[in-house]
Motif scaffolding. Sequence first.
Motif, PDB file in Angstrom:
ATOM      1  N   SER A  12       1.025  -0.894  -0.073  1.00  0.00           N
ATOM      2  CA  SER A  12      -0.149  -0.167  -0.472  1.00  0.00           C
ATOM      3  C   SER A  12       0.722   1.314  -0.288  1.00  0.00           C
ATOM      4  N   PHE A  13       0.167   2.582   0.023  1.00  0.00           N
ATOM      5  CA  PHE A  13       1.185   3.677   0.414  1.00  0.00           C
ATOM      6  C   PHE A  13       1.065   3.937   1.387  1.00  0.00           C
ATOM      7  N   GLN A  14       0.066   3.477   1.873  1.00  0.00           N
ATOM      8  CA  GLN A  14       0.519   3.988   3.540  1.00  0.00           C
ATOM      9  C   GLN A  14       2.225   3.335   3.958  1.00  0.00           C
ATOM     10  N   LYS A  30      -8.444   9.973  -6.752  1.00  0.00           N
ATOM     11  CA  LYS A  30      -8.893   8.580  -6.578  1.00  0.00           C
ATOM     12  C   LYS A  30      -7.717   6.992  -7.089  1.00  0.00           C
ATOM     13  N   ILE A  31      -6.258   7.537  -6.243  1.00  0.00           N
ATOM     14  CA  ILE A  31      -5.604   6.136  -6.660  1.00  0.00           C
ATOM     15  C   ILE A  31      -4.704   5.467  -5.707  1.00  0.00           C
ATOM     16  N   SER A  32      -5.233   5.043  -4.956  1.00  0.00           N
ATOM     17  CA  SER A  32      -5.200   3.377  -4.095  1.00  0.00           C
ATOM     18  C   SER A  32      -4.380   2.999  -3.957  1.00  0.00           C
ATOM     19  N   LYS A  33      -4.257   1.519  -4.825  1.00  0.00           N
ATOM     20  CA  LYS A  33      -3.504   0.885  -4.676  1.00  0.00           C
ATOM     21  C   LYS A  33      -2.289   0.831  -5.616  1.00  0.00           C
ATOM     22  N   PRO A  34      -1.100   0.703  -5.324  1.00  0.00           N
ATOM     23  CA  PRO A  34      -0.036   0.678  -6.098  1.00  0.00           C
ATOM     24  C   PRO A  34      -0.518  -0.182  -7.351  1.00  0.00           C
ATOM     25  N   THR A  35       0.154   0.016  -8.492  1.00  0.00           N
ATOM     26  CA  THR A  35       0.910  -0.270  -9.110  1.00  0.00           C
ATOM     27  C   THR A  35       2.657  -1.522  -9.219  1.00  0.00           C
ATOM     28  N   PRO A  36       2.129  -2.720 -10.196  1.00  0.00           N
ATOM     29  CA  PRO A  36       3.148  -3.399  -9.815  1.00  0.00           C
ATOM     30  C   PRO A  36       4.419  -2.800 -10.057  1.00  0.00           C
ATOM     31  N   VAL A  37       5.324  -1.991 -10.644  1.00  0.00           N
ATOM     32  CA  VAL A  37       6.175  -1.475 -10.546  1.00  0.00           C
ATOM     33  C   VAL A  37       6.069  -0.206  -9.522  1.00  0.00           C
ATOM     34  N   GLN A  38       5.188   0.706  -9.062  1.00  0.00           N
ATOM     35  CA  GLN A  38       5.081   1.577  -7.916  1.00  0.00           C
ATOM     36  C   GLN A  38       5.492   0.788  -6.742  1.00  0.00           C
ATOM     37  N   SER A  39       4.931  -0.258  -6.276  1.00  0.00           N
ATOM     38  CA  SER A  39       5.558  -0.981  -5.261  1.00  0.00           C
ATOM     39  C   SER A  39       6.215  -1.527  -5.072  1.00  0.00           C
ATOM     40  N   ALA A  55       9.709  -1.074 -17.456  1.00  0.00           N
ATOM     41  CA  ALA A  55       7.864  -0.712 -17.872  1.00  0.00           C
ATOM     42  C   ALA A  55       8.181   0.279 -19.042  1.00  0.00           C
ATOM     43  N   GLN A  56       7.107  -0.326 -19.001  1.00  0.00           N
ATOM     44  CA  GLN A  56       6.710   0.738 -20.194  1.00  0.00           C
ATOM     45  C   GLN A  56       4.776   1.390 -19.510  1.00  0.00           C
ATOM     46  N   THR A  57       5.091   2.672 -20.891  1.00  0.00           N
ATOM     47  CA  THR A  57       4.158   3.783 -20.040  1.00  0.00           C
ATOM     48  C   THR A  57       2.287   3.022 -20.197  1.00  0.00           C
ATOM     49  N   GLY A  58       2.030   3.327 -18.979  1.00  0.00           N
ATOM     50  CA  GLY A  58       0.643   2.532 -18.813  1.00  0.00           C
ATOM     51  C   GLY A  58       0.591   1.538 -17.980  1.00  0.00           C
ATOM     52  N   SER A  59       1.766   1.466 -17.421  1.00  0.00           N
ATOM     53  CA  SER A  59       2.713   0.979 -16.248  1.00  0.00           C
ATOM     54  C   SER A  59       2.325   1.595 -14.822  1.00  0.00           C
ATOM     55  N   GLY A  60       1.968   2.505 -14.985  1.00  0.00           N
ATOM     56  CA  GLY A  60       2.169   3.259 -13.483  1.00  0.00           C
ATOM     57  C   GLY A  60       3.437   4.548 -13.510  1.00  0.00           C
ATOM     58  N   LYS A  61       3.956   4.170 -14.699  1.00  0.00           N
ATOM     59  CA  LYS A  61       5.755   4.501 -14.026  1.00  0.00           C
ATOM     60  C   LYS A  61       6.432   5.997 -13.832  1.00  0.00           C
ATOM     61  N   THR A  62       5.388   6.371 -14.127  1.00  0.00           N
ATOM     62  CA  THR A  62       5.084   8.100 -13.608  1.00  0.00           C
ATOM     63  C   THR A  62       5.347   8.395 -12.543  1.00  0.00           C
ATOM     64  N   LEU A  63       4.593   7.912 -12.002  1.00  0.00           N
ATOM     65  CA  LEU A  63       3.545   8.216 -10.600  1.00  0.00           C
ATOM     66  C   LEU A  63       5.080   7.111  -9.562  1.00  0.00           C
ATOM     67  N   ALA A  64       5.424   5.893 -10.215  1.00  0.00           N
ATOM     68  CA  ALA A  64       6.418   5.534  -9.251  1.00  0.00           C
ATOM     69  C   ALA A  64       8.055   6.190  -9.338  1.00  0.00           C
ATOM     70  N   ALA A 340      -6.387   1.127 -23.875  1.00  0.00           N
ATOM     71  CA  ALA A 340      -6.906  -0.181 -22.407  1.00  0.00           C
ATOM     72  C   ALA A 340      -5.383   0.550 -21.693  1.00  0.00           C
ATOM     73  N   ARG A 341      -5.852   1.583 -21.143  1.00  0.00           N
ATOM     74  CA  ARG A 341      -5.230   2.168 -19.524  1.00  0.00           C
ATOM     75  C   ARG A 341      -5.722   1.957 -18.467  1.00  0.00           C
ATOM     76  N   ALA A 342      -4.185   1.660 -17.827  1.00  0.00           N
ATOM     77  CA  ALA A 342      -5.171   2.164 -15.911  1.00  0.00           C
ATOM     78  C   ALA A 342      -6.100   0.922 -16.127  1.00  0.00           C
ATOM     79  N   GLY A 343      -6.821  -0.476 -16.450  1.00  0.00           N
ATOM     80  CA  GLY A 343      -7.372  -1.136 -16.081  1.00  0.00           C
ATOM     81  C   GLY A 343      -9.082  -0.952 -17.094  1.00  0.00           C
TER      82      GLY A 343
HETATM   83  P1  AMP Z   1       2.200   6.134 -17.301  1.00  0.00           P
HETATM   84  O1  AMP Z   1       2.654   4.645 -16.391  1.00  0.00           O
HETATM   85  O2  AMP Z   1       2.643   6.797 -15.767  1.00  0.00           O
HETATM   86  O3  AMP Z   1       2.252   6.305 -17.892  1.00  0.00           O
HETATM   87  O4  AMP Z   1       0.425   6.038 -15.248  1.00  0.00           O
HETATM   88  C1  AMP Z   1      -0.459   5.339 -16.595  1.00  0.00           C
HETATM   89  C2  AMP Z   1      -1.872   5.770 -16.357  1.00  0.00           C
HETATM   90  O5  AMP Z   1      -2.108   5.234 -14.929  1.00  0.00           O
HETATM   91  C3  AMP Z   1      -1.679   7.836 -15.446  1.00  0.00           C
HETATM   92  O6  AMP Z   1      -3.209   7.864 -16.208  1.00  0.00           O
HETATM   93  C4  AMP Z   1      -2.209   7.341 -14.433  1.00  0.00           C
HETATM   94  O7  AMP Z   1      -3.140   8.390 -13.544  1.00  0.00           O
HETATM   95  C5  AMP Z   1      -2.486   6.200 -13.781  1.00  0.00           C
HETATM   96  N1  AMP Z   1      -1.765   5.099 -12.825  1.00  0.00           N
HETATM   97  C6  AMP Z   1      -1.012   5.585 -12.398  1.00  0.00           C
HETATM   98  N2  AMP Z   1      -0.899   4.852 -10.966  1.00  0.00           N
HETATM   99  C7  AMP Z   1      -2.563   4.419 -10.844  1.00  0.00           C
HETATM  100  C8  AMP Z   1      -2.636   3.744  -9.267  1.00  0.00           C
HETATM  101  N3  AMP Z   1      -1.693   3.265  -8.358  1.00  0.00           N
HETATM  102  N4  AMP Z   1      -4.232   3.198  -9.694  1.00  0.00           N
HETATM  103  C9  AMP Z   1      -4.153   3.802 -10.763  1.00  0.00           C
HETATM  104  N5  AMP Z   1      -3.868   4.936 -11.656  1.00  0.00           N
HETATM  105  C10 AMP Z   1      -3.168   5.208 -11.596  1.00  0.00           C
END
Ligand code: AMP
Length: 394
Positions: A12-14, A30-39, A55-64, A340-343
Motif C-alpha cells: 500500500s501507499f500508506q 482516487k489512486i488507492s493501490k500501487p501498481t506492480p512497478v510502483q510497489s 516498465a512501459q507507459t501505462g504501468s504507472g511509471k510516472t507516479l513510480a 486499454a490504460r489503467a484497467g
Molecule cells: P503512466 O504509466 O505513468 O503513463 O500511467 C498511466 C496511467 O495510470 C495514468 O493515467 C495514471 O494516472 C494511472 N495510474 C498510475 N498509478 C495508478 C494507480 N496506482 N492506480 C490507478 N491508476 C494509476
Amino acid sequence: MKLHTSSHKAKSFQEMNLAPALMTVLQKMKISKPTPVQSQAIPAGLEGSDLIAIAQTGSGKTLAFALSLLTTLHQKPQARALILVPSREMAQQIYKVFLELCVEMPVSVCLAIGGTTGSKQANQLKKNPRLIIATPGRMNDHLSTNKLLLQNVQVIVLDEADRMLDMGFAPQLKTIQNTLRGPRQTMMFSASFGSNVEAMAKLFMRNEVMMIRSEKAEAPVSSLKQKVLFLDRTMKNDRLLDELNATRGGVIVFTGNQDSCEAVGNYLQEYGFSADLIHGGLSQGQRNRVVRAFREGELRIVVATDLLARGLDVPHVDHVVNFDLPFQPEDFLHRIGRTARAGRSGEAITFVTPSDTRMYGRIKGYLKDAEEIKVDPRFSFIDRSKKDRPAKRR
Ligand code: AMP
C-alpha cells in the motif's frame, strides 16, 4: 555495475512513508493501490538506491518516480532533481502530473524543452528550481551557456531511456552527466534493456543497482482486444472509414511517416470526421493545440506518426489503428499501449499489407490472441527472399 533484483514489494501507499501532502493528493486523484512497478520502485527509490525499472507507459511509471522523488525533495530541502525525457509532449505531460502532485507542496518546477522561448527558460533555470523536467537537447543547450545550472541536483530520472538513445541523444546525455557533481541517485525507466541502455546506466549509476522487471512489461495488457486485417494497400483508406464508423470514443490512427499522416488526416477531414493530425514537422504550437483538443474531447480522432507512440496519456483512447506498421517492433507495443490504460478496455486494429512481410514477422509476438481477418481473400505476403534474388542468366 552489479545488478540486484528487488524483493521488497509494498502493498500500500500508506506503508511507503510518502510525504503527507502526497497522500492527500493521491486520495483526491482516487489512486488507492500501487501498481506492480510502483510497489517495487517507490520503496527502492526512497532508500536512495540507483534503480533501473523495465516498465512501459501505462504501468504507472510516472507516479513510480514522481512519488519517491518528491518525498526525497521534501526530506532534503537543499536537494534538487532533474528528469530527462525524449519528447516535448512527454515532458509537458510529466510537468502536468507534477503540478497536480505539488498543489500542497512548495516545489518550484521548470520545464526546459524546445519549441518555447529559451530566454524565459534560462531565467527560470537561473533561479535554481527544485525540479527541472527537460529534453536532453534543450538541457544541453542551456548548460552550454551556464555549466552550473545543475548544481546540487541529487536525483536524476532518465525516463524512456531506450527511446532517448534511439533518438540519438547519447552525446547530450553524456555531456549532461559530465556537468553533474556530488552524490546523487539515478532512476532509469526503459521499455527494454539492451546494451546501449546498460552502457548509459553504467555512466550515470554507482556500483550497486536495483533492477525491477515487471513480468508483463514487455507484453500487451490483457484488457486490450486486438484485430489484424490482411489487405491490399489500395484497400486501406476505405477500410479505415468502415472501421472508424464502427467505433465510438477517442481513436489514434498511427501512420508510418509525415506524408502518410498528412494524407490520412486530410482524407478523414474530407469525409467529415472530427479528426486532426500531428507529426514532428508541425510547429510546437500546432502540436500542443492538437494534443489539447484531443485530451479535452473536442477532437475524436488524431492521426499521428510515432512521435505520439510513447508517453501520451489520454484515458479516453478507446481504439488504436495501425494504418501503417512502425519501423521498430517496440514502437508497436507503445502504440497499442495508448489504449486499454489503467484497467480500462481498449481495441487495437492493425492493417497488414503484402509488403509488410518483415515487420509483421517481428511484431507477431505482440499479436498472439488477435482476431485475424483476411479482407483481401487473395492476400499473401511478398516473398522478399525470391524477389530480391538476382535474375538467372540465360
Ligand atoms: P503512466 O504509466 O505513468 O503513463 O500511467 C498511466 C496511467 O495510470 C495514468 O493515467 C495514471 O494516472 C494511472 N495510474 C498510475 N498509478 C495508478 C494507480 N496506482 N492506480 C490507478 N491508476 C494509476
